[in-house]
Design a protein around this motif. Structure first.
Motif, PDB file in Angstrom:
ATOM      1  N   GLU A   1       0.838  -1.214   0.000  1.00 34.62           N
ATOM      2  CA  GLU A   1       0.000   0.000   0.000  1.00 34.62           C
ATOM      3  C   GLU A   1       0.870   1.260   0.000  1.00 34.62           C
ATOM      4  OE1 GLU A   1      -2.637   2.366   3.288  1.00 34.62           O
ATOM      5  OE2 GLU A   1      -2.837   0.184   3.271  1.00 34.62           O
ATOM      6  N   ILE A   2       1.932   1.254   0.796  1.00 34.99           N
ATOM      7  CA  ILE A   2       2.855   2.398   0.845  1.00 34.99           C
ATOM      8  C   ILE A   2       3.528   2.577  -0.515  1.00 34.99           C
ATOM      9  CG2 ILE A   2       4.999   3.260   1.904  1.00 34.99           C
ATOM     10  CD1 ILE A   2       2.638   3.432   3.810  1.00 34.99           C
TER      11      ILE A   2
ATOM     12  N   VAL B   1       7.918  -4.512  -4.872  1.00 30.72           N
ATOM     13  CA  VAL B   1       8.850  -3.931  -3.909  1.00 30.72           C
ATOM     14  C   VAL B   1      10.042  -4.878  -3.822  1.00 30.72           C
ATOM     15  CG1 VAL B   1       9.201  -3.190  -1.524  1.00 30.72           C
ATOM     16  CG2 VAL B   1       6.964  -2.850  -2.615  1.00 30.72           C
ATOM     17  N   VAL B   2      11.237  -4.349  -3.999  1.00 24.29           N
ATOM     18  CA  VAL B   2      12.453  -5.154  -3.989  1.00 24.29           C
ATOM     19  C   VAL B   2      13.011  -5.278  -2.571  1.00 24.29           C
ATOM     20  CG1 VAL B   2      14.804  -5.343  -4.885  1.00 24.29           C
ATOM     21  CG2 VAL B   2      12.975  -4.455  -6.349  1.00 24.29           C
ATOM     22  N   LYS B   3      13.060  -4.173  -1.863  1.00 19.04           N
ATOM     23  CA  LYS B   3      13.506  -4.189  -0.468  1.00 19.04           C
ATOM     24  C   LYS B   3      12.998  -2.928   0.208  1.00 19.04           C
ATOM     25  CE  LYS B   3      18.127  -2.158  -0.790  1.00 19.04           C
ATOM     26  NZ  LYS B   3      19.534  -2.322  -0.460  1.00 19.04           N
ATOM     27  N   GLY B   4      13.074  -2.932   1.532  1.00 23.45           N
ATOM     28  CA  GLY B   4      12.590  -1.769   2.258  1.00 23.45           C
ATOM     29  C   GLY B   4      13.158  -1.669   3.652  1.00 23.45           C
ATOM     30  N   GLU B   5      13.097  -0.455   4.170  1.00 17.72           N
ATOM     31  CA  GLU B   5      13.524  -0.165   5.526  1.00 17.72           C
ATOM     32  C   GLU B   5      12.483   0.761   6.148  1.00 17.72           C
ATOM     33  OE1 GLU B   5      18.266   0.171   5.534  1.00 17.72           O
ATOM     34  OE2 GLU B   5      17.291   1.555   4.139  1.00 17.72           O
ATOM     35  N   SER B   6      12.386   0.705   7.459  1.00 16.66           N
ATOM     36  CA  SER B   6      11.492   1.619   8.165  1.00 16.66           C
ATOM     37  C   SER B   6      12.279   2.367   9.223  1.00 16.66           C
ATOM     38  CB  SER B   6      10.328   0.853   8.798  1.00 16.66           C
ATOM     39  OG  SER B   6      10.800  -0.085   9.739  1.00 16.66           O
ATOM     40  N   GLN B   7      11.764   3.540   9.585  1.00 18.01           N
ATOM     41  CA  GLN B   7      12.423   4.406  10.549  1.00 18.01           C
ATOM     42  C   GLN B   7      11.359   5.031  11.433  1.00 18.01           C
ATOM     43  OE1 GLN B   7      13.837   8.153   8.964  1.00 18.01           O
ATOM     44  NE2 GLN B   7      15.676   8.059  10.229  1.00 18.01           N
ATOM     45  N   VAL B   8      11.524   4.891  12.744  1.00 19.47           N
ATOM     46  CA  VAL B   8      10.592   5.500  13.682  1.00 19.47           C
ATOM     47  C   VAL B   8      10.904   6.983  13.784  1.00 19.47           C
ATOM     48  CG1 VAL B   8       9.782   5.528  16.072  1.00 19.47           C
ATOM     49  CG2 VAL B   8      10.368   3.355  14.977  1.00 19.47           C
ATOM     50  N   VAL B   9       9.909   7.798  13.494  1.00 23.87           N
ATOM     51  CA  VAL B   9       9.998   9.252  13.633  1.00 23.87           C
ATOM     52  C   VAL B   9       8.706   9.663  14.326  1.00 23.87           C
ATOM     53  CG1 VAL B   9      11.556   9.666  11.684  1.00 23.87           C
ATOM     54  CG2 VAL B   9       9.120   9.532  11.259  1.00 23.87           C
ATOM     55  N   SER B  10       8.203  10.835  14.063  1.00 22.28           N
ATOM     56  CA  SER B  10       6.863  11.177  14.516  1.00 22.28           C
ATOM     57  C   SER B  10       5.933  10.489  13.524  1.00 22.28           C
ATOM     58  CB  SER B  10       6.659  12.687  14.503  1.00 22.28           C
ATOM     59  OG  SER B  10       5.324  12.988  14.839  1.00 22.28           O
ATOM     60  N   GLY B  11       5.724   9.216  13.730  1.00 18.44           N
ATOM     61  CA  GLY B  11       5.076   8.345  12.755  1.00 18.44           C
ATOM     62  C   GLY B  11       6.121   7.360  12.279  1.00 18.44           C
TER      63      GLY B  11
ATOM     64  N   TYR C   1       9.153   5.115   5.557  1.00 22.52           N
ATOM     65  CA  TYR C   1       9.409   3.896   4.806  1.00 22.52           C
ATOM     66  C   TYR C   1      10.309   4.268   3.637  1.00 22.52           C
ATOM     67  CZ  TYR C   1       5.527   1.879   7.374  1.00 22.52           C
ATOM     68  OH  TYR C   1       4.700   1.427   8.375  1.00 22.52           O
ATOM     69  N   ARG C   2      11.456   3.595   3.533  1.00 24.81           N
ATOM     70  CA  ARG C   2      12.370   3.781   2.402  1.00 24.81           C
ATOM     71  C   ARG C   2      12.313   2.489   1.608  1.00 24.81           C
ATOM     72  NH1 ARG C   2      18.108   5.875   3.989  1.00 24.81           N
ATOM     73  NH2 ARG C   2      18.208   3.872   5.030  1.00 24.81           N
ATOM     74  N   LEU C   3      11.699   2.563   0.431  1.00 31.47           N
ATOM     75  CA  LEU C   3      11.459   1.373  -0.378  1.00 31.47           C
ATOM     76  C   LEU C   3      12.215   1.444  -1.694  1.00 31.47           C
ATOM     77  CD1 LEU C   3       7.570   1.150   0.032  1.00 31.47           C
ATOM     78  CD2 LEU C   3       9.328   0.052   1.441  1.00 31.47           C
ATOM     79  N   VAL C   4      12.802   0.332  -2.075  1.00 32.28           N
ATOM     80  CA  VAL C   4      13.347   0.184  -3.421  1.00 32.28           C
ATOM     81  C   VAL C   4      12.313  -0.635  -4.168  1.00 32.28           C
ATOM     82  CG1 VAL C   4      15.210  -0.781  -4.818  1.00 32.28           C
ATOM     83  CG2 VAL C   4      15.727   0.283  -2.613  1.00 32.28           C
TER      84      VAL C   4
END
Length: 119
Positions: free
Chosen positions: A46-47, A68-78, A81-84
């Protein structure tokens, strides 16, 4: 007394320094990027669809998400998502990196960046 203090500092450094430099610890800190284990998760898809759709709106193109090939997530204010991802541009399939900021509890998403990955 001074000898005891040196021993205490030495002992504490042996215990705590490995924790400071541990990759596992950094991955769980707010601000650190962590790999997304299941890139086929429907929320990740969905993202990715949101990222492609927003990019299409702003650049007046018509990319189609392939996968989606790969992805990373990062906790912020929310969550960031960094997706390749692979997307079809006409007949050519190209690789892009997209960053989406999401505040799920507010039903908010924003495309932060969307760039062609040079391979």
């Amino acid at each position: 007394m001074r000898r005891n203090l040196r021993f205490l500092i030495f002992f504490l450094s042996l215990v705590f320094l490995p924790l400071l430099f541990s990759d596992a610890r950094k991955a769980n800190l707010p601000g650190g990027w962590s790999p997304i284990e299941d890139i086929t998760d429907p929320h990740v898809t969905e993202i990715a669809k949101f990222a492609v759709s927003e990019y299409n709106k702003h650049s007046k193109t018509s990319l189609e998400l392939e996968k989606v090939v790969k992805g990373e997530s990062q906790v912020v204010s929310g969550m960031n998502y960094r997706l390749v991802l692979k997307a079809k541009d006409g007949t050519a399939v190209k690789t892009y990196q997209a960053v989406v900021w999401e505040k799920e509890w507010q039903n908010f998403k924003s495309l932060t960046s969307f760039n062609l990955v040079k391979g």
